[in-house]
Design a protein around this motif. Structure first.
Motif, mmCIF file in Angstrom:
data_model
loop_
_atom_site.group_PDB
_atom_site.id
_atom_site.type_symbol
_atom_site.label_atom_id
_atom_site.label_comp_id
_atom_site.label_asym_id
_atom_site.label_seq_id
_atom_site.Cartn_x
_atom_site.Cartn_y
_atom_site.Cartn_z
ATOM 1 N N LEU A 102 0.944 -1.128 0.020
ATOM 2 C CA LEU A 102 0.140 0.009 -0.145
ATOM 3 C C LEU A 102 0.759 1.355 0.029
ATOM 4 O O LEU A 102 0.789 2.343 -0.769
ATOM 5 N N ILE A 143 0.900 4.275 -2.707
ATOM 6 C CA ILE A 143 0.514 5.858 -2.333
ATOM 7 C C ILE A 143 1.883 6.367 -2.974
ATOM 8 O O ILE A 143 1.753 7.910 -3.506
ATOM 9 N N LEU A 189 1.402 7.509 -6.509
ATOM 10 C CA LEU A 189 0.525 8.598 -6.818
ATOM 11 C C LEU A 189 1.108 10.087 -6.991
ATOM 12 O O LEU A 189 1.977 10.151 -6.550
ATOM 13 N N GLU A 221 -3.416 13.197 -6.584
ATOM 14 C CA GLU A 221 -4.311 12.004 -6.158
ATOM 15 C C GLU A 221 -4.034 11.753 -4.924
ATOM 16 O O GLU A 221 -4.965 11.333 -4.075
ATOM 17 N N ARG A 222 -3.112 12.007 -4.333
ATOM 18 C CA ARG A 222 -2.604 11.589 -2.840
ATOM 19 C C ARG A 222 -3.583 12.464 -2.053
ATOM 20 O O ARG A 222 -4.119 12.257 -1.070
ATOM 21 N N TYR A 245 -7.178 11.205 -2.384
ATOM 22 C CA TYR A 245 -7.242 9.849 -1.701
ATOM 23 C C TYR A 245 -6.272 9.557 -0.392
ATOM 24 O O TYR A 245 -5.317 9.269 -0.204
ATOM 25 N N ARG A 265 -4.974 8.715 3.304
ATOM 26 C CA ARG A 265 -4.950 7.280 3.934
ATOM 27 C C ARG A 265 -6.041 6.833 4.794
ATOM 28 O O ARG A 265 -6.601 5.687 4.842
ATOM 29 N N ASN A 324 -9.209 7.256 4.015
ATOM 30 C CA ASN A 324 -10.240 6.743 3.256
ATOM 31 C C ASN A 324 -9.317 5.275 2.730
ATOM 32 O O ASN A 324 -9.192 5.186 1.329
ATOM 33 N N GLU A 332 -11.198 3.270 -0.374
ATOM 34 C CA GLU A 332 -11.318 4.220 -1.727
ATOM 35 C C GLU A 332 -9.933 3.815 -2.277
ATOM 36 O O GLU A 332 -9.492 3.751 -3.356
ATOM 37 N N LEU A 333 -8.927 3.946 -1.361
ATOM 38 C CA LEU A 333 -7.454 4.069 -1.931
ATOM 39 C C LEU A 333 -7.069 2.486 -2.161
ATOM 40 O O LEU A 333 -6.537 2.341 -3.295
ATOM 41 N N GLN A 334 -7.580 1.457 -1.668
ATOM 42 C CA GLN A 334 -7.583 0.204 -2.023
ATOM 43 C C GLN A 334 -8.266 -0.120 -3.396
ATOM 44 O O GLN A 334 -7.930 -0.755 -4.172
ATOM 45 N N MET A 344 -5.987 1.413 -5.806
ATOM 46 C CA MET A 344 -5.098 0.479 -6.146
ATOM 47 C C MET A 344 -5.339 -0.864 -6.829
ATOM 48 O O MET A 344 -4.461 -1.321 -7.652
#
Lengths: 556, 386
Positions: free
Chosen positions: B27, B31, B34, B38-39, B42, B44, B46, B49-51, B54
């Motif tokens: 992960l 990150i 990104l 984007e970071r 999205y 951490r 969330n 949504e981040l997953q 990914m």
């Protein structure tokens, strides 16, 4: 929605039965010659013990009916819960518990899983309001619950209750549940009430009461249909018929439950529920050990006395013991999953009942063994020989100091305590036999040393010198007080009362035959169950003392 | 005499600062890939949504099973490979691959039989981007023994100064967060206990527990959980049934006891790796046991041998089956390093190493191993122990 029964009626009925139970028990404890009547005891009202309640529900409704809740605690009297059951009443809080349980059981009986096979009928075009169904179902169940046929007025009352509750809940099943709740809270269910047969001029128990006495004695549960039929057709009133039923009950595997119940009561194994040990000293004494230890002793006794047909002597000398994985770490031996039996070698100190964890751990302190408690238990429980309690001002400091640098063993510390003459008189009765068990610690684990010192287990018991548990076992096995104590305890367990003078000849005869016939416990059960004294009763004088009713035992 | 092992862990050296910074997990790697915008979109917090982003961006694929497959991992272990599974199950897996759009032979049933997954821990070679930020342990010290009798490049030195220590697995995982339990800085001393299926060691033929030139050692996996005493610690003298499944069996090792220290010849050892949804085994090849038989009846020591990459990875795949993207582990990074640092079990066909040297520390208390009777009756169980 569950419908509650008429609570006030139930409270009145239970209060009445409790009063009767107390008076009857009081009368039963008085020497018969003081009553001015016969030497037979008065009729009894005995509350079902917790185990009997559970077994009775399982027998009538099936083992999958859960008993969700607690029951009024059993009372020990004369060393036996069975004897306490005839002086037990029901408190207000206890009644709440019984009511709660009754509703829970009744709801299970009428749930989808059980209704069809336990009730088996419903309102129909030919029985629109379900009266016929209710009468049939409740009549049959009522006979099992009350252990006698219901009288017409009782059935009518329960049918009315079904209809009223059905109407309120708009559900016939809830009507049945309400009636069942009522039955399950009735004194006729919660108490075993002696009923006298009518006619004949001499007071005697009716067939139903005999059936109840027999069944709870031999099976520790309610009479089955065959026994109720024998009560109904008069078979139990004839010696041959009675013997036939006794033999049938004893031939059933269920007799093990009766023998188990007796020894659990006699050895006070229920007290194991309160036993705990210091986890830092005895880490292997896990939370499951007390229950497993109780089970161990009960299984071992059943195996020995019933399955293997050994006499009572063997209880003190056998090296065969039931074991499971909760207990095996305390013994330091391997064992397969579940319960199995382990036979100790001939030179192993594990010998008989007194080296089982139940006895050793129960009669010890949480952090140390106690020769005094063990000796006291041996005298009081196994020999029916009361030992006085210590005075309140005893200084136990020396005995309790397990870290004493000079008095390293329990024997040494007790000896120092015995230098006090006042203490010595009682300790001489208890400590020697207790000291011979000192190779077993408070958790029942074998040990050779205490604080680095070798443990001396030489002792004297009634002028016999011996060494350790293996030496004590044979002495107990041949001791007449030990076997006599068992006989009178089984008799008191069965009758639920203290001995009265009228029992003396019977109990002496039982003891003689027991000794002569190899001390077989099932045979003792048979001898008691077929003895006329077991059913002896005199006409109650309570009626004149209380309400004047002539049907005092018929409290419903 | 027999023992149940109450604690096992990757044997870690007393070192400071070697692993700063720790290896990135999958992960973290994502990150860092990104853009700043984007970071910001999205964070951490969330995580879901981040997953999802990914999975979408890296091409993870999933298919949910309508009806869970019970004990899939155990079935796979018993079969030995997907090809040896029952036809119906193989057909189901093929259908799941088709549904999820997963290439042939890729992905597997995860999440306690509920989800077919194709992602960086089921198929680490297919997602090299998740290896960014991975780093091996590059300290000098490691626990273990000199397995091959050589002192060569890449070997460690033990804390007491012995050279030639073989512990390639520690080089692979020594700076990875999930293998360092207590804190990020301190090396793990309790990498895995195994209460659900504890490992059992039996030493037979012991004439003298202090010195005996000829003993035999067997290792087994318990079929029942570890028994606990009243203090919450391991219960001494408890009885255990060994697993009878052939895939969980160990070999027998010859050994000797010198001054209370047991040392075995190399043999095949299988130890348990069962906890929660994981039902794997750890196979050690050419494994030796060196352990002290303590005066209080306990045992303490280690397994030292070669861990086949396949066996290690099966346990890793199971440990990460709730989603590699939720772990602090870079499966592709570790997987690649396993092959890079492999130092044993050379494949005679490819001449490549297929295993990594390792050291697993353990402690144990006295126990009994109760084997089922060879024949009926069941009541007369053959008990064998100390």
């Amino acid at each position: 929605m569950p419908v509650r029964i008429n609570k006030i009626f139930q409270r009145m009925a239970l209060a009445g039965s409790a009063l009767l139970a107390g008076v009857a028990a009081f009368a039963s404890m008085r020497p018969a010659d003081q009553t001015g009547s016969t030497t037979a005891p008065p009729p009894q009202i005995r509350r079902l013990t917790e185990v009997q309640y559970q077994a009775t529900i399982a027998d009538i409704f099936g083992p999958d009916i859960e008993i969700r809740g607690r029951l009024e605690p059993d009372i020990r009297s004369g060393g036996l819960l069975a004897q306490g059951s005839s002086v037990a009443s029901v408190s207000s809080a206890g009644l709440e518990d019984y009511e709660s349980l009754a509703r829970s059981i009744a709801q299970q009986v009428v749930d989808d899983k059980h209704y069809d096979h336990l009730i088996g009928c419903a309102p129909s075009p030919t029985d629109v309001d379900g009266r016929l169904c209710a009468a049939k179902a409740l009549g049959a169940i009522g006979e099992r619950l009350y252990r006698r046929p219901l009288v017409t007025a009782e059935i009518a009352r329960y049918i009315a209750l079904v209809q009223e509750a059905s109407r309120r809940a708009a559900d016939f099943k809830q009507g049945i549940a309400a009636a069942l709740s009522g039955m399950l809270t009735s004194p006729s269910f919660l108490f075993r009430i002696d009923r006298l047969a009518s006619g004949g001029g001499v007071a005697r128990l009716d067939g139903w009461s005999k059936a109840v006495r027999l069944s709870y004695f031999i099976w520790n549960s309610t009479p089955d249909d065959t026994l109720l039929a024998a009560a109904s057709n008069g078979e139990l009133d004839k010696p041959a018929g009675l013997a036939r039923q006794v033999d049938r009950l004893l031939a059933s595997p269920r007799m093990k439950e009766g023998v188990r119940a007796f020894f659990s009561d006699f050895l006070r194994l229920d007290d194991l529920n309160e036993v705990s040990k210091d986890a830092t000293i005895y880490p292997a004494f896990t939370s499951g050990v007390p229950a497993a230890a109780r089970e161990q002793t009960e299984r071992t006794l059943i195996d020995l006395l019933v399955d293997r047909g050994a006499g009572y002597d063997a209880v003190f000398t056998s090296r065969r013991v039931a074991i499971n994985r909760t207990l095996s770490p305390l013994y330091g031996i391997p064992t397969p999953a579940g319960w199995s039996f382990h036979e100790f070698e001939a030179d192993d100190p594990h010998t008989g009942l007194l080296t089982q964890i139940a006895f050793l751990a129960q009669h010890s302190h949480p952090g140390r063994s106690s020769p005094t408690l063990r000796g006291k238990a041996l005298r009081e429980i196994l020999m029916c020989q009361p030992v006085p309690s210590p005075p309140a001002n005893v200084n136990f400091a020396v005995v309790q100091d397990v870290n004493n640098p000079t008095l390293k063993t329990t024997r040494a510390r007790l000896q120092a305590h015995l230098d006090d003459e006042e203490c010595a008189s009682c300790h001489k009765q208890t400590d020697p036999v207790g000291l011979s068990l000192e190779k077993f610690d408070s958790a029942g684990q074998l040990r050779e040393r205490e604080n680095g010192e070798p443990i001396d287990t030489r002792a004297e018991f009634m002028k016999d010198h011996y060494d350790g548990a293996a030496g004590l076992g044979p002495l107990l096995a041949k001791n007449k007080m030990v076997s006599d104590c068992l006989v009178q305890s089984v008799y008191r367990f069965g009758t639920g009362r203290a001995l009265v003078p009228g029992d003396q000849a019977t109990v002496e005869g039982l003891a003689q035959n027991f000794e002569k016939d190899g001390k077989h416990v099932p045979a003792l059960f048979r001898a008691i169950a077929t003895s006329p004294s077991f059913y002896a009763v005199r006409a109650p004088r309570l009626a004149k003392l209380t309400s004047g009713r002539k049907d005092i035992p018929h409290v419903d | 005499m027999a023992f149940v092992l109450d604690d096992m862990s990757w044997e870690a050296p007393p070192e400071q600062g070697v692993c700063e910074p720790l290896a990135d997990g999958g992960l973290e790697a994502f990150i860092k890939s990104l853009t700043p915008e984007e970071r910001a979109s999205y964070p951490r917090a969330n995580l879901r949504e981040l997953q999802q982003l990914m999975a979408k961006r890296w091409g993870f694929k999933y298919a949910r099973l309508e009806k869970p497959v019970p004990d899939f991992d155990a079935q796979l272990r018993r079969a030995g490979s997907e090809e040896a599974l029952p036809v119906a199950l193989r057909t189901q897996i093929e259908e799941l691959r088709r549904q999820a759009g997963v290439p042939p032979g890729k992905g597997t049933i995860n999440n306690a039989g509920r989800l077919f997954s194709y992602e960086s821990c089921t198929d680490p070679e297919d997602f090299p981007q998740a290896a960014a930020g991975y780093r091996p342990y590059d300290g000098k010290l490691a626990m273990g023994i000199n397995l091959d009798g050589k002192s060569k490049r890449g070997d460690f030195t033990s804390p007491d100064g012995q050279i030639g220590i073989d512990n390639a697995l520690w080089r692979v995982i020594g700076c990875t967060k999930i293998f360092r339990e207590a804190t990020e800085r301190d090396p793990s001393q309790k990498g895995f206990t195994n209460a659900q299926a504890p490992t059992l060691i039996e030493i037979s033929g012991v004439d003298d527990p202090h010195n005996d030139p000829d003993v035999e050692v067997t290792v087994a996996i318990s079929a029942i959980g570890a028994a606990v005493d009243a203090r919450g610690g391991p219960l001494r003298n408890a009885s255990y049934d060994p697993e009878q499944e052939p895939a969980m069996a160990s070999g027998r090792g010859k050994g000797r006891i010198v001054d209370g220290v047991l040392t075995t010849e190399p043999f095949e050892v299988t130890i348990g790796a069962k906890s929660q949804i994981v039902d794997a085994v750890r196979r050690l090849r050419q494994a030796r046991i060196q352990a002290k038989l303590n005066d209080d009846g306990t045992i303490s020591g280690g397994f030292y041998g070669y861990y086949p990459i396949d066996s290690f990875w099966e346990s890793m795949r199971q440990f990460t089956q709730n989603g590699a993207d939720q772990t602090q582990l870079s499966c592709p990074g570790v997987y690649a390093a396993l092959h890079r640092y492999a130092d044993g079990l050379r494949d005679p066909r490819t001449h490549k190493f297929t295993g990594v040297s390792t050291a697993i520390r353990f402690t144990g208390v006295p126990a009994f191993i109760v084997r089922p009777p060879v024949s009926a009756p069941a009541s007369a169980a053959a008990a064998k122990g100390s």
